[in-house]
Design a protein around this motif. Structure first.
Motif, PDB file in Angstrom:
ATOM      1  N   SER A 164     -12.939 -26.053  14.623  1.00  0.00           N
ATOM      2  CA  SER A 164     -13.200 -25.013  15.611  1.00  0.00           C
ATOM      3  C   SER A 164     -14.659 -24.600  15.507  1.00  0.00           C
ATOM      4  N   TYR A 165     -15.177 -24.164  16.636  1.00  0.00           N
ATOM      5  CA  TYR A 165     -16.579 -23.805  16.747  1.00  0.00           C
ATOM      6  C   TYR A 165     -16.671 -22.584  17.652  1.00  0.00           C
ATOM      7  N   ASP A 166     -17.340 -21.529  17.190  1.00  0.00           N
ATOM      8  CA  ASP A 166     -17.458 -20.310  17.964  1.00  0.00           C
ATOM      9  C   ASP A 166     -18.935 -19.933  18.068  1.00  0.00           C
TER      10      ASP A 166
END
Length: 134
Positions: free
Chosen positions: A129-131
């Motif tokens: 995941s990447y935010d």
């Protein structure tokens, strides 16, 4: 910066079930000298490759410079499904959990990227995941 802890090349060889390819071996032979890539670890560049469950998996790693490149293709020589050029990788490790074999890439705490998991056995899966807002 160097990855901390430095990845265990023995663990990576176990996971990929093969010795890596040392990037500069041919250049060094041409120049008249040759190092074992292990002597230069972690300040060297090697590529681990394997075929699993119908996929070719490749990981290029330079631990001394926090660089990893992951590639996943349909085997043999098929379509490329994943090609990630990652910088600022804090650590690379191998996990064995409930009969699964996983490659783990960790990023700094203040990074928008969380841990990337590449499951290599019993099947292939990528979890990440990447935010960009974090």
């Amino acid at each position: 910066m160097v990855m901390e802890p430095v990845p265990s090349y023995e663990e990576l060889i176990w996971l990929f079930e093969a010795e890596p390819v040392y990037r500069y071996a041919e250049d060094e032979r041409t120049a008249g000298y040759e190092f074992d890539w292990r002597e230069l670890w972690p300040y060297t560049a090697v590529t681990f490759q394997t075929a699993r469950a119908g996929y070719d998996i490749e990981m290029y790693i330079e631990p001394g410079y926090e660089v990893v490149r992951l590639r996943l293709r349909v085997a043999p020589g098929g379509a490329e499904l994943l090609n990630l050029d990652l910088r600022g990788v804090r650590s690379v490790g191998v996990e064995r959990i409930h009969g699964r074999e996983l490659l783990r890439l960790d990023f700094p705490d203040d990074s928008p990227a969380s841990t990337l998991w590449l499951r290599m056995k019993p099947d292939i899966a990528v979890l990440w995941s990447y935010d960009p807002t974090s």
